[in-house]
Each structure stands twice: as C-alpha cells, then as structure tokens.
Design a protein around this motif. Structure first.
Motif, PDB file in Angstrom:
ATOM      1  N   GLN A 263     130.484 -15.610  21.585  1.00  0.00           N
ATOM      2  CA  GLN A 263     130.246 -15.936  19.860  1.00  0.00           C
ATOM      3  C   GLN A 263     128.927 -16.939  19.888  1.00  0.00           C
ATOM      4  O   GLN A 263     128.439 -16.357  18.837  1.00  0.00           O
TER       5      GLN A 263
ATOM      6  N   LEU B  82     126.490 -14.287  19.273  1.00  0.00           N
ATOM      7  CA  LEU B  82     126.552 -12.913  18.097  1.00  0.00           C
ATOM      8  C   LEU B  82     126.679 -13.534  16.891  1.00  0.00           C
ATOM      9  O   LEU B  82     125.375 -13.076  16.271  1.00  0.00           O
TER      10      LEU B  82
ATOM     11  N   PHE C 108     134.010 -17.296  12.449  1.00  0.00           N
ATOM     12  CA  PHE C 108     134.351 -16.059  13.071  1.00  0.00           C
ATOM     13  C   PHE C 108     135.626 -16.035  12.106  1.00  0.00           C
ATOM     14  O   PHE C 108     136.912 -17.240  12.608  1.00  0.00           O
TER      15      PHE C 108
ATOM     16  N   GLY D 189     136.400 -14.721  16.763  1.00  0.00           N
ATOM     17  CA  GLY D 189     135.149 -15.547  17.307  1.00  0.00           C
ATOM     18  C   GLY D 189     134.781 -15.053  18.917  1.00  0.00           C
ATOM     19  O   GLY D 189     134.966 -15.750  19.139  1.00  0.00           O
TER      20      GLY D 189
ATOM     21  N   CYS E  50     133.176 -10.365  19.778  1.00  0.00           N
ATOM     22  CA  CYS E  50     131.693 -10.674  19.583  1.00  0.00           C
ATOM     23  C   CYS E  50     130.623 -10.258  20.883  1.00  0.00           C
ATOM     24  O   CYS E  50     129.771  -9.961  20.358  1.00  0.00           O
TER      25      CYS E  50
END
Ligand code: PLP
Length: 403
Positions: free
Chosen positions: A76, A79, A94, A284, A289
């Motif tokens: 997470q 990303l 997310f 997320g 991710c």
C-alpha cells in the motif's frame, strides 16, 4: 442465452462466455477467438494475463492477503508513493471502485466547504455536468445527471448543480456562494466519448482558483494511460499546462482487473480528513496494491510513448473512413479511447463486430466506443480496424437500399 436464474438481471449481456485471455485476445467456451477492443470496460489496459501483474499477484497471494487499515503494509505504501510521484505529489486514499472513489471525493469536497466557508457560511454545492457519469452509489449517482440512471431512485443526495460540459458560461451560471467544488471528467466516457476544449479546462481551473473551489477530476476511465499519458490532465492535447486538479479519482485500469479505487488529493486538502473521518475495510489491500504497482511499472514513459504512436495511426485510419461512410458522423476521443458517432443506434454493430471476432461497445445509444488495450501491437491494431471496417462496410449495401 437467457439470464441465469440466480443473477440479478441488471446487465444487457452479449451471449458469450469467456474462459481465457492473453494480451489483446479472449477465447470463449467454444474455442472462438476475439480481438478485445473493449478491455473489460477500460480496465485491462495491459491486456489479459499480463505477466508482470500475474507475477505480482501470485507472489502477494502467497505472502499476505489482508491486514485491515489499522496497520501498515509495504504494497500500500509503495503504491501510494508511486502514484504521488507520478502525479502532483499529493496524498492517496484507497478504496475499491470508481463510484467509491467519487463518494470519497464528494465527502472531501463537503468537508472542504465546511472548513473553508464562504462569506455566507459553509459551502456544500458541487457543480457537475450534463452527460456525466460518476457511478451508481447514491452520492455518485446524484452527481450523474442522466434520467436513465437516476429514474425511480429518488430522493437523491441534494447539492449538485448541473452545468453544460465544455461551456464555461454555464459553469458561471451554476456558481453560488454555496459552491465548494467542480467534479468533471477530462473526456466523458459513458456520456458518448465527449471531449471539451483545452480552453474550457483552462477557464475551469481559473474559475476554481478565483472562487476557492476544489477542481476534482474523475479520471476513473481516462486514467492509467487510456488517453496517451498516465492521467488525462497530463495530456497537453487535452488541457494546457497548469491545469492540475486538487482532487483526482482513479479506478478501473489501476490494477488491470482487480478491484481498486483511489482518491489523490493535494496534501492540504487530504489533511482535511483525519482518523475516523473516512475508511474502507478492503481499500488498499495488499494484493490489488501489488498488482497496481506492477501496472504503474509497465506504464513506463516509453510504453506510453509507444501506445501513443499506435493510437495515432489508428486515429488517422478511422478518420479517413468518414469520406466513404456517410453514417459515420464524428470521430472523437484521445489515445486508446475513441468514439465513433453514428447517425443511428449502434447496438447492432456491436453484435455484428462480435460475430466478426471483434469486441467493441456502444455508449450513449449511437456512439461506438473503442477501448483497446495499450499493449496492442501495430499488427493487431490493423487487424482490429480491418474487422471494424468490414463490420461497418457490411452495412453499406443496406444503406444504399434505404436511400
Ligand atoms: N467514473 C467514471 C468516469 C466511469 O466511467 C465509471 C465507470 O464506468 C465510474 C466512475 C464508476 O466506476 P465503478 O464502476 O468502478 O464504480
């Protein structure tokens, strides 16, 4: 093929069952092969069974699926860092879909309007556009001013003011002391691949700055290389330099087929939401991710440049059809997001194209929409356009009879 008894009857489906895909190709359960110029509705931008995405997903599935957002995970954070780095340097939230990302953006706009009131107190109104599409959840649906989507779902969420897409004067007319944001698609996808001028977006950005409104771009469909740049706001053919949204929503192609959505917001705007203000159980997750990180890696500047070259050739070819196909009224869009407006409903062409081995879609009744994967080779692009041309040309004999 009728609707199976255990599914809601909410989709008008083509009578075909797919079992396998690779690159721009799909195979059905009878062994027929199709060239996919639809990409699962602008999702599989890297084509099917992309090796980098497959590798990332399999590794992650074997390592860690889910922890909740009460803890950190590497995928997470990686990303979010990469999304921030490749856009305007903001923060990321997310979630799981485009509609959900827009719901969050609407909440963020309302929070902004409450915390940064105007001379007449808190602001909550959001300007949206005719023919827009922002999703099916109630907030996103309320921001989607089209009868066919909204009918019989009222009462809708109040506070959305509708302006005309591409018409700055109508935005000024919709502005009130209660306005806090503008939500707009860089190209309207579901609305019929409608494009507004760069001058409109420049004007919109200036109007937002002057009136202290959030400029929010719904890039759910236009994102992840679809128009030729990672996000459409970075595409100088669509909007001038300096048009940078305060908030950007993304989903669809972000994980090439796994569910994920994201809200990107400038830091000072994102910071208006604090612990407890917004959340998502699955948002997320480590697997989507990791997949999305592999997607961003694959959408390198050189891959995007290659996609733009192929898209340019496709566009020139389709543009040239206008002289010989009187029923083709207009060709619009950018990159791998093209709309061919017909003078008649397009559903029949979609069926004919599928029977010829090409998957396309029709939106806004008369607009054939092409959303091929960005990894399309020159040869497959030519193959797909030959199939499309054949489908359209097969229509010409009927056309002549009618005249
Ligand atoms: N916004 C735009 C511009 C879209 O095109 C779509 C879907 O087509 C959505 C939002 C909704 O996304 P989702 O279906 O993931 O909720």
């Amino acid at each position: 093929m009728t609707t199976p008894p255990y599914l809601f009857n909410t989709y008008k489906r083509q009578p075909v069952t797919f079992v396998r895909g690779r690159g721009p190709w799909l195979w059905d359960d009878r062994g027929h092969k199709y060239l996919d110029f639809f990409s699962g509705l602008a999702v599989c931008n890297l084509g099917h069974a992309h090796p980098g995405v497959a590798r990332a997903v399999t590794q992650q599935v074997k390592t860690l699926l889910h922890t909740s957002n009460l803890y950190y995970t590497g995928p997470q954070q990686d990303l979010a860092r990469e999304l921030s780095r490749r856009t305007f340097g903001g923060r990321v939230f997310f979630c799981n879909s485009g509609a959900e990302a827009n719901e969050g953006a609407i909440k963020l706009a309302r929070r902004f309007g409450a915390m940064r009131p105007g001379p007449r107190g808190p602001r909550h109104e959001i300007i949206v556009f005719d023919h827009a599409f922002h999703g099916r959840t109630l907030g996103a649906l309320s921001a989607t001013p089209q009868k066919k989507y909204q009918a019989n779902f009222g009462p809708l969420v109040p506070g959305f003011k509708v302006a005309l897409y591409g018409d700055l004067a109508s935005v000024r007319a919709a502005l009130t002391p209660k306005t806090c944001a503008v939500l707009v698609e860089p190209i309207q996808g579901e609305g019929g691949v409608r494009v507004a001028s760069p001058a409109f977006f420049a004007g919109l950005a200036a109007l937002c700055r002057k009136n202290k409104l959030l400029l929010m771009f719904d890039e759910v469909q236009t994102g992840l290389g679809r128009t030729g740049t990672l996000y459409a706001y970075q595409n100088r053919a669509l909007m001038p330099a300096g048009v940078v949204p305060d908030v950007l929503t993304s989903a669809k192609g972000l994980a090439n087929g796994l569910p994920i959505g994201a809200i990107l917001a400038k830091k000072e705007i994102a910071d208006l939401l604090q612990p407890g203000d917004h959340a998502s159980t699955f948002g997320g997750g480590a697997v989507p991710c990791r997949a999305a990180r592999a997607v961003l890696a694959a959408l390198s500047p050189s891959a995007l440049a290659r996609a733009r070259r192929v898209a340019g050739r496709m566009r020139r070819e389709i543009d040239s059809w206008k002289t010989t196909m009187p029923f083709l009224l207009d060709v619009r869009g950018a990159g791998h997001m093209l709309g061919l407006e017909l003078d008649r409903p397009g559903a029949d062409f979609v069926t004919r194209a599928r029977k010829n081995g090409l998957l396309i879609n029709c939106t806004a009744d008369r607009v054939l929409r092409l959303l091929p994967p960005l990894i399309l080779s020159e040869a497959d692009a030519r193959r797909g356009l030959a199939l499309l041309k054949k489908t359209l040309k097969d229509f010409l004999p009927h056309e002549r009879k009618r005249q």
